[in-house]
Design an enzyme around this catalytic site. Structure first.
Site, mmCIF file in Angstrom:
data_model
loop_
_atom_site.group_PDB
_atom_site.id
_atom_site.type_symbol
_atom_site.label_atom_id
_atom_site.label_comp_id
_atom_site.label_asym_id
_atom_site.label_seq_id
_atom_site.Cartn_x
_atom_site.Cartn_y
_atom_site.Cartn_z
ATOM 1 C CG HIS A 1 -6.375 -0.062 11.780
ATOM 2 N ND1 HIS A 1 -6.034 -1.388 12.595
ATOM 3 C CD2 HIS A 1 -5.275 0.288 11.505
ATOM 4 C CE1 HIS A 1 -4.911 -1.286 12.611
ATOM 5 N NE2 HIS A 1 -4.120 -0.225 11.892
ATOM 6 C CG HIS B 1 -8.323 5.248 11.276
ATOM 7 N ND1 HIS B 1 -8.624 4.453 10.336
ATOM 8 C CD2 HIS B 1 -7.052 5.109 11.340
ATOM 9 C CE1 HIS B 1 -7.455 3.878 9.873
ATOM 10 N NE2 HIS B 1 -6.537 4.255 10.564
ATOM 11 C CE LYS C 1 -4.211 -1.703 2.369
ATOM 12 N NZ LYS C 1 -5.005 -1.603 3.581
ATOM 13 C CG HIS D 1 -1.820 4.283 13.504
ATOM 14 N ND1 HIS D 1 -3.286 4.503 12.999
ATOM 15 C CD2 HIS D 1 -1.592 3.077 13.109
ATOM 16 C CE1 HIS D 1 -3.556 3.473 12.238
ATOM 17 N NE2 HIS D 1 -2.525 2.435 12.255
ATOM 18 C CG ASN E 1 -8.392 -2.371 7.854
ATOM 19 O OD1 ASN E 1 -7.406 -1.801 7.953
ATOM 20 N ND2 ASN E 1 -9.067 -2.576 6.805
ATOM 21 C CE LYS F 1 0.429 -5.516 5.392
ATOM 22 N NZ LYS F 1 0.587 -4.155 5.844
ATOM 23 C CD GLU G 1 -0.968 -1.352 13.313
ATOM 24 O OE1 GLU G 1 -1.650 -2.579 13.061
ATOM 25 O OE2 GLU G 1 -1.273 -0.271 12.984
ATOM 26 N NE ARG H 1 -3.376 -5.454 2.568
ATOM 27 C CZ ARG H 1 -2.314 -5.019 1.708
ATOM 28 N NH1 ARG H 1 -2.368 -5.479 0.545
ATOM 29 N NH2 ARG H 1 -1.619 -4.090 2.226
ATOM 30 C CD GLU I 1 -8.062 -3.044 2.728
ATOM 31 O OE1 GLU I 1 -7.041 -3.059 3.640
ATOM 32 O OE2 GLU I 1 -8.791 -2.299 2.748
HETATM 33 P P1 NAD Z 1 7.164 7.954 10.656
HETATM 34 O O1 NAD Z 1 7.545 7.442 9.424
HETATM 35 O O2 NAD Z 1 6.550 9.238 10.876
HETATM 36 O O3 NAD Z 1 8.321 7.784 11.754
HETATM 37 C C1 NAD Z 1 8.135 8.059 13.155
HETATM 38 C C2 NAD Z 1 9.015 9.120 13.496
HETATM 39 O O4 NAD Z 1 10.361 8.349 14.003
HETATM 40 C C3 NAD Z 1 9.648 10.091 12.459
HETATM 41 O O5 NAD Z 1 9.833 11.253 13.260
HETATM 42 C C4 NAD Z 1 10.944 9.451 11.939
HETATM 43 O O6 NAD Z 1 11.831 10.331 11.640
HETATM 44 C C5 NAD Z 1 11.356 8.804 13.051
HETATM 45 N N1 NAD Z 1 12.206 7.746 12.958
HETATM 46 C C6 NAD Z 1 12.158 6.550 12.219
HETATM 47 N N2 NAD Z 1 12.971 5.728 12.320
HETATM 48 C C7 NAD Z 1 13.804 6.052 13.298
HETATM 49 C C8 NAD Z 1 14.793 5.418 14.105
HETATM 50 N N3 NAD Z 1 15.156 4.238 13.877
HETATM 51 N N4 NAD Z 1 15.456 5.948 15.048
HETATM 52 C C9 NAD Z 1 15.112 7.369 15.491
HETATM 53 N N5 NAD Z 1 13.858 7.781 14.825
HETATM 54 C C10 NAD Z 1 13.305 7.219 13.705
HETATM 55 O O7 NAD Z 1 6.048 6.930 11.236
HETATM 56 P P2 NAD Z 1 5.616 5.447 11.321
HETATM 57 O O8 NAD Z 1 4.755 5.128 12.614
HETATM 58 O O9 NAD Z 1 6.689 4.636 11.157
HETATM 59 O O10 NAD Z 1 4.640 5.059 9.948
HETATM 60 C C11 NAD Z 1 3.290 5.894 10.042
HETATM 61 C C12 NAD Z 1 2.812 6.090 8.644
HETATM 62 O O11 NAD Z 1 2.686 4.701 8.034
HETATM 63 C C13 NAD Z 1 1.584 6.732 8.576
HETATM 64 O O12 NAD Z 1 1.596 7.749 7.384
HETATM 65 C C14 NAD Z 1 0.590 5.519 8.232
HETATM 66 O O13 NAD Z 1 -0.324 5.989 7.177
HETATM 67 C C15 NAD Z 1 1.542 4.606 7.344
HETATM 68 N N6 NAD Z 1 1.087 3.308 7.296
HETATM 69 C C16 NAD Z 1 1.189 2.582 6.130
HETATM 70 C C17 NAD Z 1 0.847 1.219 6.031
HETATM 71 C C18 NAD Z 1 0.787 0.502 4.926
HETATM 72 O O14 NAD Z 1 0.464 -0.509 4.628
HETATM 73 N N7 NAD Z 1 1.499 1.146 3.586
HETATM 74 C C19 NAD Z 1 0.431 0.572 7.157
HETATM 75 C C20 NAD Z 1 0.480 1.099 8.529
HETATM 76 C C21 NAD Z 1 0.821 2.607 8.533
HETATM 77 N N1 GLY Z 2 -1.985 -1.858 7.356
HETATM 78 C C1 GLY Z 2 -3.030 -2.622 6.652
HETATM 79 C C2 GLY Z 2 -2.892 -3.307 5.435
HETATM 80 O O1 GLY Z 2 -1.690 -3.168 4.854
HETATM 81 O O2 GLY Z 2 -3.757 -3.693 4.628
#
Ligand code: NAD
Ligand code: GLY
Length: 349
Positions: free
Chosen positions: A240, A244, A135, A257, A237, A219, A177, A233, A229
């Site tokens: 979620h 949300h 995604k 989150h 959620n 996953k 998660e 899949r 999805e």
């Molecule tokens: P993020 O990418 O914003 O990272 C969180 C913070 O941690 C940031 O400030 C980053 O700079 C910092 N950081 C990252 N790695 C680090 C490390 N090793 N050491 C120190 N700091 C570090 O947040 P996240 O929680 O990783 O991701 C959230 C995003 O993921 C949301 O936008 C959400 O929509 C998306 N998401 C996508 C999917 C998908 O299936 N594609 C699933 C769940 C979430």
């Molecule tokens: N994070 C939910 C999905 O990848 O479907």
């Protein structure tokens, strides 16, 4: 030693999990015509060098945080690839959390109608969830993740050593998660997580590798069955839609989150019990104890106390209506029947 999970989508790809495997980025990308790296300003100083990629690889550093999932930043990243004259055989490496992974994935699916990308997730949330499954998205003023594609990465390198520097609230967010995946996987996964909870809190690399591998394997199995999805899949959620709604009311960014999802799982269990969907009543108590062991809020009340908030149920339902998984104004929920079995598309009536 690194563990390996194959995601058998089309095309299929490998997820490698272990300590110190960021340095495998060079080998994984060696066959491409060129390489660019997308990362953020927090992660770049910590781990960019650890990739071991040639100095001439184009490095694009964007601001840390959700604001980088925008069309404005997407356009800048695409333009940087074009100025570097990368061709269709090039590869984009995503080094960072879910924000970087989602942005890199969308960039890769658009640039010259699609190039390969490799995920190097550095948050727990990205290692257990966001980096696997394809995604990609940026946000719109109307909501999160409203513009995106499905594009599987060519490979994922989840280096657990990077989690040592993760701020506590980001680590806890990933644990939400992990909890979700154990409930979806079934009783054995719950037992394994119960055993590993103290090790996870201590960020022990063996406990981390074991649980990340368990989440990725689950996953991978789901995504291979249903990459876009259409059905199974949707189980991912769990918690979620409530989560949300909570994030929306608190203001996005206030409650991480995965922590909102943990409280959302508590609400999903409570609702499943109330309407008679839950056929394993002991699961409520078991998940509450496991949430406590992971230092996550197991209920809305615990979350309210932790964040000094008061969330009225009517307001929560109202904000849940905005969830993009709904059809029309009906709220669709994933509810547990028992550990390892979910009921999908339950309408909140
Ligand atoms: P993020 O990418 O914003 O990272 C969180 C913070 O941690 C940031 O400030 C980053 O700079 C910092 N950081 C990252 N790695 C680090 C490390 N090793 N050491 C120190 N700091 C570090 O947040 P996240 O929680 O990783 O991701 C959230 C995003 O993921 C949301 O936008 C959400 O929509 C998306 N998401 C996508 C999917 C998908 O299936 N594609 C699933 C769940 C979430
Ligand atoms: N994070 C939910 C999905 O990848 O479907």
């Amino acid at each position: 030693m690194a563990q390996s999970v194959q995601v058998t989508t089309s095309p299929s790809y490998e997820v490698r999990i272990g300590e110190g495997i960021l340095s495998q980025a060079e080998q994984v990308t060696s066959s491409y015509s060129g390489v660019a790296i997308l990362t953020d300003e927090n992660v770049a100083p910590l781990y960019l060098q650890g990739l071991g990629l040639p100095a001439e690889a184009e490095t694009i550093v964007v601001p840390a945080g959700e604001s980088s999932k925008s069309f404005e930043v997407l356009e800048k990243v695409l333009e940087r690839l074009a100025r570097q004259r990368l061709d269709r055989e090039a590869c984009l490496v995503a080094l960072g959390g879910g924000v970087i992974g989602d942005l890199a994935g969308l960039t890769a699916s658009l640039y010259k109608r699609g190039i390969n990308f490799v995920q190097c997730p550095t948050t727990l949330l990205a290692q257990v969830d966001a980096s696997v499954g394809g995604k990609t998205a940026v946000n719109l003023p109307s909501g999160k993740n409203l513009a995106g594609t499905f594009q599987q990465p060519a490979a994922v390198l989840a280096d657990v050593a990077t989690l040592a520097s993760l701020p506590a609230h980001e680590f806890e967010s990933g644990l939400g998660e992990v909890l979700k995946t154990a409930i979806l996987s079934g009783p054995e996964a719950l037992s394994s997580l119960e055993t590993d909870a103290p090790g996870l809190l201590a960020r022990d690399s063996q406990a981390l590798s074991r649980q990340i591998e368990a989440c990725v394997s689950f996953k991978a199995h789901i995504v291979a069955q249903d990459p876009r999805e259409a059905g199974p899949r949707k189980c991912l959620n769990l918690g979620h839609t409530f989560g949300h709604g909570i994030e929306h009311i608190a203001g996005f960014g206030v409650i991480p989150h995965g922590i909102a999802v943990a409280a959302g799982i508590g609400l999903a269990l409570e609702h499943a019990a109330t309407i008679g969907v839950l056929e394993e009543p002991d699961l409520v108590e078991r998940v509450q104890q496991l949430s406590a062991a992971l230092e996550l809020p197991g209920s809305l009340a615990e979350l309210e106390a932790r964040y000094h908030l008061s969330i009225a149920r009517e307001d929560l339902v109202e904000s849940m209506r905005a969830d993009k998984k709904n059809r029309g104004d009906k709220i669709h929920l994933v509810l547990p029947v028992r550990a390892g079995e979910m009921k999908l598309d339950v309408i909140l009536g």
